[in-house]
Design a protein around this motif. Structure first.
Motif, PDB file in Angstrom:
ATOM      1  N   LYS A  81      31.238   3.671   9.641  1.00  0.00           N
ATOM      2  CA  LYS A  81      29.990   3.752  10.398  1.00  0.00           C
ATOM      3  C   LYS A  81      28.789   3.398   9.533  1.00  0.00           C
ATOM      4  O   LYS A  81      27.782   2.886  10.033  1.00  0.00           O
ATOM      5  CB  LYS A  81      29.822   5.154  10.992  1.00  0.00           C
ATOM      6  N   GLU A  82      28.885   3.672   8.225  1.00  0.00           N
ATOM      7  CA  GLU A  82      27.755   3.387   7.344  1.00  0.00           C
ATOM      8  C   GLU A  82      27.553   1.893   7.140  1.00  0.00           C
ATOM      9  O   GLU A  82      26.428   1.414   7.078  1.00  0.00           O
ATOM     10  CB  GLU A  82      27.942   4.094   5.994  1.00  0.00           C
ATOM     11  N   ILE A  83      28.623   1.122   7.038  1.00  0.00           N
ATOM     12  CA  ILE A  83      28.446  -0.325   6.903  1.00  0.00           C
ATOM     13  C   ILE A  83      27.989  -0.905   8.236  1.00  0.00           C
ATOM     14  O   ILE A  83      27.213  -1.876   8.272  1.00  0.00           O
ATOM     15  CB  ILE A  83      29.725  -1.021   6.383  1.00  0.00           C
ATOM     16  N   ASP A  84      28.407  -0.309   9.343  1.00  0.00           N
ATOM     17  CA  ASP A  84      27.888  -0.738  10.639  1.00  0.00           C
ATOM     18  C   ASP A  84      26.388  -0.462  10.738  1.00  0.00           C
ATOM     19  O   ASP A  84      25.651  -1.208  11.402  1.00  0.00           O
ATOM     20  CB  ASP A  84      28.622  -0.036  11.778  1.00  0.00           C
ATOM     21  N   ARG A  85      25.935   0.613  10.088  1.00  0.00           N
ATOM     22  CA  ARG A  85      24.487   0.888  10.061  1.00  0.00           C
ATOM     23  C   ARG A  85      23.748  -0.239   9.356  1.00  0.00           C
ATOM     24  O   ARG A  85      22.657  -0.628   9.767  1.00  0.00           O
ATOM     25  CB  ARG A  85      24.225   2.229   9.352  1.00  0.00           C
ATOM     26  N   GLY A 127      16.160   5.251   2.223  1.00  0.00           N
ATOM     27  CA  GLY A 127      17.262   5.867   2.945  1.00  0.00           C
ATOM     28  C   GLY A 127      17.991   4.903   3.862  1.00  0.00           C
ATOM     29  O   GLY A 127      19.027   5.259   4.435  1.00  0.00           O
ATOM     30  N   SER A 128      17.476   3.694   3.993  1.00  0.00           N
ATOM     31  CA  SER A 128      18.144   2.717   4.855  1.00  0.00           C
ATOM     32  C   SER A 128      19.372   2.164   4.155  1.00  0.00           C
ATOM     33  O   SER A 128      19.465   2.123   2.924  1.00  0.00           O
ATOM     34  CB  SER A 128      17.185   1.574   5.213  1.00  0.00           C
ATOM     35  N   ALA A 129      20.322   1.701   4.954  1.00  0.00           N
ATOM     36  CA  ALA A 129      21.508   1.054   4.392  1.00  0.00           C
ATOM     37  C   ALA A 129      21.128  -0.238   3.681  1.00  0.00           C
ATOM     38  O   ALA A 129      21.733  -0.603   2.672  1.00  0.00           O
ATOM     39  CB  ALA A 129      22.514   0.775   5.506  1.00  0.00           C
ATOM     40  N   VAL A 130      20.114  -0.941   4.186  1.00  0.00           N
ATOM     41  CA  VAL A 130      19.684  -2.187   3.564  1.00  0.00           C
ATOM     42  C   VAL A 130      19.155  -1.934   2.159  1.00  0.00           C
ATOM     43  O   VAL A 130      19.445  -2.694   1.230  1.00  0.00           O
ATOM     44  CB  VAL A 130      18.628  -2.904   4.429  1.00  0.00           C
ATOM     45  N   TRP A 131      18.398  -0.863   1.962  1.00  0.00           N
ATOM     46  CA  TRP A 131      17.908  -0.548   0.614  1.00  0.00           C
ATOM     47  C   TRP A 131      19.088  -0.329  -0.335  1.00  0.00           C
ATOM     48  O   TRP A 131      19.070  -0.772  -1.466  1.00  0.00           O
ATOM     49  CB  TRP A 131      17.015   0.690   0.653  1.00  0.00           C
ATOM     50  N   ALA A 133      13.530  -6.602   2.126  1.00  0.00           N
ATOM     51  CA  ALA A 133      14.088  -5.253   1.990  1.00  0.00           C
ATOM     52  C   ALA A 133      13.071  -4.287   1.394  1.00  0.00           C
ATOM     53  O   ALA A 133      12.844  -3.199   1.935  1.00  0.00           O
ATOM     54  CB  ALA A 133      15.348  -5.285   1.128  1.00  0.00           C
ATOM     55  N   PHE A 134      12.454  -4.670   0.281  1.00  0.00           N
ATOM     56  CA  PHE A 134      11.645  -3.718  -0.497  1.00  0.00           C
ATOM     57  C   PHE A 134      10.148  -4.003  -0.475  1.00  0.00           C
ATOM     58  O   PHE A 134       9.360  -3.168  -0.908  1.00  0.00           O
ATOM     59  CB  PHE A 134      12.123  -3.709  -1.954  1.00  0.00           C
ATOM     60  N   GLY A 135       9.753  -5.166   0.026  1.00  0.00           N
ATOM     61  CA  GLY A 135       8.340  -5.501   0.029  1.00  0.00           C
ATOM     62  C   GLY A 135       7.558  -4.726   1.069  1.00  0.00           C
ATOM     63  O   GLY A 135       8.110  -4.070   1.955  1.00  0.00           O
ATOM     64  N   SER A 136       6.247  -4.803   0.951  1.00  0.00           N
ATOM     65  CA  SER A 136       5.380  -4.209   1.967  1.00  0.00           C
ATOM     66  C   SER A 136       5.618  -4.899   3.308  1.00  0.00           C
ATOM     67  O   SER A 136       6.211  -5.986   3.375  1.00  0.00           O
ATOM     68  CB  SER A 136       3.917  -4.384   1.551  1.00  0.00           C
ATOM     69  N   THR A 137       5.136  -4.284   4.377  1.00  0.00           N
ATOM     70  CA  THR A 137       5.298  -4.885   5.699  1.00  0.00           C
ATOM     71  C   THR A 137       4.669  -6.272   5.733  1.00  0.00           C
ATOM     72  O   THR A 137       5.255  -7.223   6.269  1.00  0.00           O
ATOM     73  CB  THR A 137       4.653  -3.988   6.773  1.00  0.00           C
ATOM     74  N   GLU A 138       3.487  -6.425   5.149  1.00  0.00           N
ATOM     75  CA  GLU A 138       2.812  -7.725   5.142  1.00  0.00           C
ATOM     76  C   GLU A 138       3.621  -8.756   4.376  1.00  0.00           C
ATOM     77  O   GLU A 138       3.717  -9.917   4.792  1.00  0.00           O
ATOM     78  CB  GLU A 138       1.420  -7.583   4.524  1.00  0.00           C
ATOM     79  N   PRO A 195       0.823  -1.209   0.000  1.00  0.00           N
ATOM     80  CA  PRO A 195       0.000   0.000   0.000  1.00  0.00           C
ATOM     81  C   PRO A 195       0.859   1.263   0.000  1.00  0.00           C
ATOM     82  O   PRO A 195       1.939   1.285   0.599  1.00  0.00           O
ATOM     83  CB  PRO A 195      -0.793  -0.120   1.299  1.00  0.00           C
ATOM     84  N   VAL A 196       0.384   2.268  -0.658  1.00  0.00           N
ATOM     85  CA  VAL A 196       1.112   3.531  -0.766  1.00  0.00           C
ATOM     86  C   VAL A 196       1.375   4.108   0.627  1.00  0.00           C
ATOM     87  O   VAL A 196       0.476   4.175   1.464  1.00  0.00           O
ATOM     88  CB  VAL A 196       0.317   4.538  -1.626  1.00  0.00           C
ATOM     89  N   GLY A 197       2.614   4.481   0.855  1.00  0.00           N
ATOM     90  CA  GLY A 197       3.003   5.050   2.143  1.00  0.00           C
ATOM     91  C   GLY A 197       3.549   4.046   3.130  1.00  0.00           C
ATOM     92  O   GLY A 197       4.037   4.428   4.199  1.00  0.00           O
ATOM     93  N   ASP A 198       3.499   2.753   2.794  1.00  0.00           N
ATOM     94  CA  ASP A 198       4.040   1.724   3.677  1.00  0.00           C
ATOM     95  C   ASP A 198       5.543   1.608   3.449  1.00  0.00           C
ATOM     96  O   ASP A 198       5.984   1.256   2.357  1.00  0.00           O
ATOM     97  CB  ASP A 198       3.351   0.388   3.372  1.00  0.00           C
ATOM     98  N   PRO A 199       6.366   1.870   4.470  1.00  0.00           N
ATOM     99  CA  PRO A 199       7.824   1.796   4.279  1.00  0.00           C
ATOM    100  C   PRO A 199       8.358   0.380   4.272  1.00  0.00           C
ATOM    101  O   PRO A 199       9.537   0.168   3.980  1.00  0.00           O
ATOM    102  CB  PRO A 199       8.364   2.569   5.479  1.00  0.00           C
ATOM    103  N   GLY A 200       7.505  -0.601   4.605  1.00  0.00           N
ATOM    104  CA  GLY A 200       8.032  -1.940   4.776  1.00  0.00           C
ATOM    105  C   GLY A 200       8.803  -2.035   6.073  1.00  0.00           C
ATOM    106  O   GLY A 200       8.591  -1.253   6.997  1.00  0.00           O
ATOM    107  N   TRP A 201       9.706  -2.982   6.157  1.00  0.00           N
ATOM    108  CA  TRP A 201      10.463  -3.154   7.386  1.00  0.00           C
ATOM    109  C   TRP A 201      11.519  -2.089   7.602  1.00  0.00           C
ATOM    110  O   TRP A 201      11.882  -1.781   8.721  1.00  0.00           O
ATOM    111  CB  TRP A 201      11.151  -4.518   7.366  1.00  0.00           C
ATOM    112  N   LEU A 202      12.067  -1.530   6.536  1.00  0.00           N
ATOM    113  CA  LEU A 202      13.258  -0.688   6.675  1.00  0.00           C
ATOM    114  C   LEU A 202      13.098   0.703   6.086  1.00  0.00           C
ATOM    115  O   LEU A 202      13.516   1.689   6.669  1.00  0.00           O
ATOM    116  CB  LEU A 202      14.460  -1.409   6.060  1.00  0.00           C
ATOM    117  N   GLY A 203      12.517   0.799   4.911  1.00  0.00           N
ATOM    118  CA  GLY A 203      12.195   2.087   4.356  1.00  0.00           C
ATOM    119  C   GLY A 203      13.295   2.747   3.550  1.00  0.00           C
ATOM    120  O   GLY A 203      14.464   2.338   3.601  1.00  0.00           O
TER     121      GLY A 203
END
Length: 333
Positions: free
Chosen positions: A182-186, A44-48, A117-122, A34-42
């Protein structure tokens, strides 16, 4: 429109990936809504950032798989429960990789790490439930009498550490814009979100902690028959080149365990440059993965606070229902 040679190659590779991986392992996964759902990480995350480079991600999964099977219990889990190995006419496991089974394992793994990483929270929650359900069925006894259990916190910690180390190390070596310091630690800290959702506890949260965690398992590790057959100087090409690149990523103590010796600095640099060129050439011709683009579009207008209860997993060990192996298998369809 006339496609240039590299564009044509990209089309062919993407169509093949769509047919062999997306069509089989991405079913039921939602990235655009759904629009606006960041998923687990969102965003700007290092995982993205790390997981958006599909080719480095796949290489990292190979590194993790090589490292994790240094644990004899994981080796026997695979022999007893996995389609990853060949079987003889009587159904007994043979310590050789089955290419079809390996492709299935890789397909599920890629789908999981792209979906979480990129899917919806569900979508992310459903993928975690499915993997936990499979882990709940993996219990048994090694030929030496030692018991194994994929829900054992010690095993989960080892498995988690090998995965986050493999993905992060592949990223550092072969991403064109790698995270450092520090970024890879993130990335390591963010990725604990996935490990906790799979039942992990007391997980390492930095690169240094992860390396320390891995080395702490050394007294429990060994070169199993399968590991010995899957490495060494006599593998056929291109397996030998891939195998070298995987072993090259390993910590010093792990290289010593498998008797891997680094070449001189000039040869090693040249080899790494070749691997970097192949991985990033593939990334260039294939372009950004559509799941990443769909996720960006999903949150482009901002994050809906009503759709963002994703800071920590809700799962607690023991919460899942008990399912039979057949019921679990159907979850993957």
């Amino acid at each position: 429109m006339i496609l240039l040679p590299h564009q044509l190659l990209g089309e062919v590779l993407n169509q093949r990936f769509d047919k062999t991986v997306r069509a089989n392992y991405f079913r039921g996964m939602e990235f655009a809504a759904p629009v606006g759902d960041p998923g687990w990480l969102g965003p700007g995350s290092a995982v993205w950032h790390v997981h958006s480079h599909m080719q480095a991600l796949i290489f990292g999964l190979q590194c993790a798989a090589f490292m994790e099977r240094l644990d004899p219990s994981i080796y026997w889990m695979g022999m007893h429960h996995s389609r990853l190995v060949k079987r003889d006419a009587d159904g007994n496991a043979v310590p050789e990789i089955d290419p079809e089974g390996a492709a299935v394992r890789l397909g599920h793994s890629v789908a999981f790490f792209i979906g979480t990483a990129f899917g919806s929270t569900e979508t992310a929650e459903r993928l975690a439930r499915t993997v936990r359900a499979m882990h709940h069925t993996v219990k048994g006894t090694r030929p030496d009498g030692a018991r194994y259990d994929a829900d054992d916190p010690e095993w989960l910690r080892w498995n988690y550490a090998t995965v986050v180390w493999g993905l992060a190390t592949a990223h550092e070596l072969y991403h064109p814009n790698p995270l450092r310091g520090k970024e890879i630690d993130r990335y390591y800290r963010e990725f604990t979100r996935v490990g906790i959702a799979l039942g992990g506890t007391d997980l390492p949260e930095t690169k240094a902690e992860t390396l320390e965690c891995l080395e702490a398992y050394l007294p429990k590790l060994a070169v199993t028959h399968g590991t010995a057959m899957a490495t060494g100087p006599d593998l056929p090409l291109p397996h030998a080149a891939l195998n070298w690149a995987i072993r090259d990523t390993m910590p010093k103590w792990a290289k010593q365990l498998i008797q891997h010796k680094d070449p001189n600095i000039f040869e090693r640099t040249a080899r790494r440059a070749m691997v970097w060129s192949v991985i990033n050439a593939l990334h260039l011709v294939q372009g950004p993965i559509p799941e990443y683009k769909q996720a960006l579009a999903r949150v482009k207008g901002g994050i809906d606070p009503e759709l963002a209860p994703h800071t920590m997993p809700t799962y607690k060990p023991g919460d899942d229902p008990v399912l039979s192996r057949d019921e679990v298998e159907r979850m993957f369809v």
